[in-house]
Every structure is written in C-alpha cells, then in structure tokens.
Write an enzyme that holds these catalytic residues in place. Structure first.
Site, short mmCIF file in Angstrom:
data_model
loop_
_atom_site.label_atom_id
_atom_site.label_comp_id
_atom_site.label_asym_id
_atom_site.label_seq_id
_atom_site.Cartn_x
_atom_site.Cartn_y
_atom_site.Cartn_z
N ARG A 45 0.84 -1.20 0.00
CA ARG A 45 0.00 0.00 0.00
C ARG A 45 0.88 1.25 0.00
O ARG A 45 0.59 2.23 -0.69
CB ARG A 45 -0.94 0.02 1.22
N TYR A 97 -16.54 17.70 -15.06
CA TYR A 97 -16.84 16.27 -15.15
C TYR A 97 -17.90 15.91 -14.10
O TYR A 97 -17.79 16.31 -12.94
CB TYR A 97 -15.55 15.49 -14.96
N ASP A 169 -7.06 19.41 -14.39
CA ASP A 169 -7.36 18.08 -14.89
C ASP A 169 -6.92 18.04 -16.35
O ASP A 169 -7.53 18.68 -17.21
CB ASP A 169 -8.85 17.79 -14.76
N LYS A 194 -8.22 6.84 -19.44
CA LYS A 194 -8.48 7.39 -20.77
C LYS A 194 -7.25 7.27 -21.67
O LYS A 194 -6.81 6.17 -21.96
CB LYS A 194 -8.98 8.82 -20.64
#
Length: 392
Positions: A45, A97, A169, A194
C-alpha cells in the site's frame, strides 16, 4: 531527445534479469533485512516497484517533482480535495466532469468545503470569484464535455497572487499535448483510464505535483486513505504510455476531420472542438496545446433527447459507452450518461443540452467514422419522419 524517444528510453530495464518490460511485482509485502531495514519497499500500500515506475514516468512527462497512482480518476481527485480543511472554498470550472461535481457537491460540501462554479474561459471571472476563503482553483482544459479552453497561465498568475493552489485536470489533453505545470499549475490530475492507458481495459488515476512539499502531502493522503493502483494495472498504464505520443497525434488528426465534417451536417447546431477556428478561445488553445485532442462534441438544431438517443444508438463503428480515450471510437449522450448527476438547469448553463453528443474519436480510418455518422443521422431522420407521419 524527442518526447517519444524519452518515454521509451526512460523506462527502466530490470536490473535483476534484464527484462525489457517492467516487471509486475504482484506482492503484498517485502522481506526486510532487519526491522525497518529494507530495499525501499515494506508494504505494497505504501509503495510497489511497478507502481513506482509509473509514478516516476508520469512525473517526468508532466515536468513535475512527484507522481502518485490511484485506483481511479476520482480517487486521484479525492486525494487533492483532501488537502483542504472545513471552511475552505474551491473555485471550479462550471463545465465540470459529472463525477467531480458529484464528489465536490454531494460529499465534500457536507464536510464544510464550499464549491463555487465559474466560467473559467475568461480568467477575469476567476479573479472576481476569489475570496479570502479560496484555497483551490480547479479547472479542466479542455473540459468535459463541451471542450472549453481556459488560459492556464493567466489563471495560474491569479492563483499565485492570492496564495491559492491551482489544479488542472489534464485528462483530455494528456501530457503529450499540454503540460500545465509549465504554465504555472501546482497540481495535475489524470484519469489514466483514458488516453494514458489508451485501450479501455483498466481504471486508474494519477496526481502530479509541482513541488516536493505538495508531493509529500499527496503521498501522505495516498498511504493514509489507501486508494492505490495495483501492480498489474500500473503495468498496463506503463504499456499504454509507451505509445501515447503516437496515439495522441493520430486521435487528433482523426478528430479534426470528424469535426470539420460535422460543421457541414444539417442536423448539427454547434460543434465543439478546440482545433476549429470557430471555437471560443481557439487562439489560447493554439498557444497551450500541441494537439487538439480526440474528443469532439456537438448538439442538434432540434434539442431533442429522443432524436439524439436515436443517433447514438444507430452508429456501427462508434460504440455507445461511457469513457473515452481508447483506440476504439465511442460516443455517449452526456445528459443521460456521464452528466446525469448534474441538475438540468446547471447542465444547460454549462452548455450541456439534452441533444449534446460526445464523440471519443478512435484510431479507425477517419473516412469510415464519418460514413458511420452519416448513416446514423440518416437513420434518425427517417425514424423521426416515420414517427411524425404515424402520429399525424
């Protein structure tokens, strides 16, 4: 060294075996030589060698100091918002978004973080919205889905003058087309789902910081909250980045041709694509962007959801699905899909009408994609005409 060469040359060869592909370290923990004495990795982690290669790679691509990989784009956004405290204010782009809107409005406002949505295509609007509580400016450029362009450099100057963080972004542009940190941004986020991965086969998010101090804060959130990207998906994103510059160029070339065709289509009212001279802030886009991207959005002369639904359901090459940025072309109806969580009034204010259709232009031949849209328009027109004749 050119960017494509640098991408391939900077990915490390495995020192243990000489593997030219980055190894997938599918492990939860690492054996230590003594308590607290290890090879830089103790628990997966906190860190993982495969994930670290991805994080270092995106930091290099964005010209940042540090990169961090998360389990989704929204997890990456969430990590940035966790830098704030109750009472702080965010100025966010109005055409945001849908997932970010949901997170900001329905999660973080409950914890005392206020969100002010502004049309950031005019930097003065941002300056006018700043208060002494503003701690973060959040922009997408280009935006999702109407592809608005904001002047990142101008907004960065406003942010710095007021001691405010600027986060961009950069999902739609990718670091191949645009480098916000070079323009003054403090933080860059990506939905690596994406263009960075590019094959519609994973979910991932990335955060890049401009300073070590900010990087340390994001690292703390990443480790404390635990929304890390697994090693196999990290490897898939690395594999996608190897061809990123080639794909972005091809996406943009196809999208430009599709956008120019849509300008001539009688059913189409507005075409949104930064590469068109008619696009608002086209001059800023030319200054900021090396490529104009692979997303094209348009709406119809008849703002009718049913007509738009028929079009998006009639294509053969464009597949009706959420997401974007993959090698295969996709399309969606934002009002019923990606932006359904945004109230209709706010949606319309941002330009997201009921008939707005978003295309993610893939790597098929552009002529074939255009032919596919032509036949979908023809089907929709015929069905509408038949429906009216039956009603009459």
């Amino acid at each position: 060294m050119k960017e494509q060469t640098a991408i391939l040359n900077n990915l490390p060869i495995d020192p243990l075996t000489g593997s030219i592909s980055v190894p997938i370290y599918q492990t939860s923990t690492f054996v230590q030589d003594a308590p607290g004495v290890h090879k830089g990795f103790d628990y997966a982690r906190s860190n993982n060698p495969t994930r670290k290669v991805l994080e270092d790679t995106i930091a290099q691509l964005e010209n940042g100091t540090n990169g961090y990989a998360f389990a989704s784009g929204l997890a990456a956004i969430d990590a940035v918002i966790k830098l704030l405290s109750a009472g702080d204010e965010v100025i966010a782009v109005d055409d945001i978004y849908g997932g970010a809107f949901r997170l900001f409005t329905h999660v973080y406002q409950k914890f005392g973080i206020s969100i002010k949505y502004v049309d950031t295509t005019n930097a003065q609007n941002v300056a006018d919205a700043v208060t002494d509580k503003t701690k973060l400016i959040w922009i997408e450029s280009p935006t999702n889905p109407t592809l608005k362009i904001s002047d990142i450099e101008a907004i960065a100057k406003i942010a710095k003058a007021n001691n405010i963080l600027l986060c961009v972004d950069n999902t739609f542009a990718s670091p191949i087309a645009q480098k916000p940190i070079n323009l003054g941004a403090d933080i860059v986020v990506h939905s690596a789902t994406k263009y960075l991965s590019g094959h519609s086969d994973l979910i991932a998010g990335l955060v890049v910081t401009a300073t070590q101090e900010l990087g340390d804060k994001i690292k703390f959130v990443q480790n404390a909250s635990g929304a890390i990207l697994g090693p196999f998906d990290s490897w898939l994103v690395i594999r996608g980045i190897e061809t990123l510059s080639l794909r972005i160029k091809a996406h943009a070339e196809n999208a430009q041709k599709v956008a120019e065709y849509l300008l001539e289509e009688k059913l189409v009212k507005n075409v949104y694509y930064p590469g068109l001279p008619t696009h608002h802030n086209h001059d800023i886009a030319k200054k900021q962007l090396k490529f104009f991207g692979g997303v094209v959005t348009f709406d119809l002369v008849i703002d009718d959801k049913e007509l738009a639904s028929k079009i998006v359901s009639s294509t053969k090459l464009f597949k009706l699905a959420e997401s974007l940025g993959g090698v295969k072309s996709l399309l969606c109806l934002p009002c019923e899909m990606t932006h359904k969580s945004i109230p209709a009034e706010k949606r319309y204010q941002a330009g997201v009408t009921d008939s707005l259709i978003r295309l993610s232009v893939g790597l098929e031949d552009a002529d074939d994609l255009i032919d596919d849209l032509k036949q979908a328009f023809a089907v929709a027109v015929n069905v509408t005409a038949d429906s009216k004749s039956v009603t009459a």
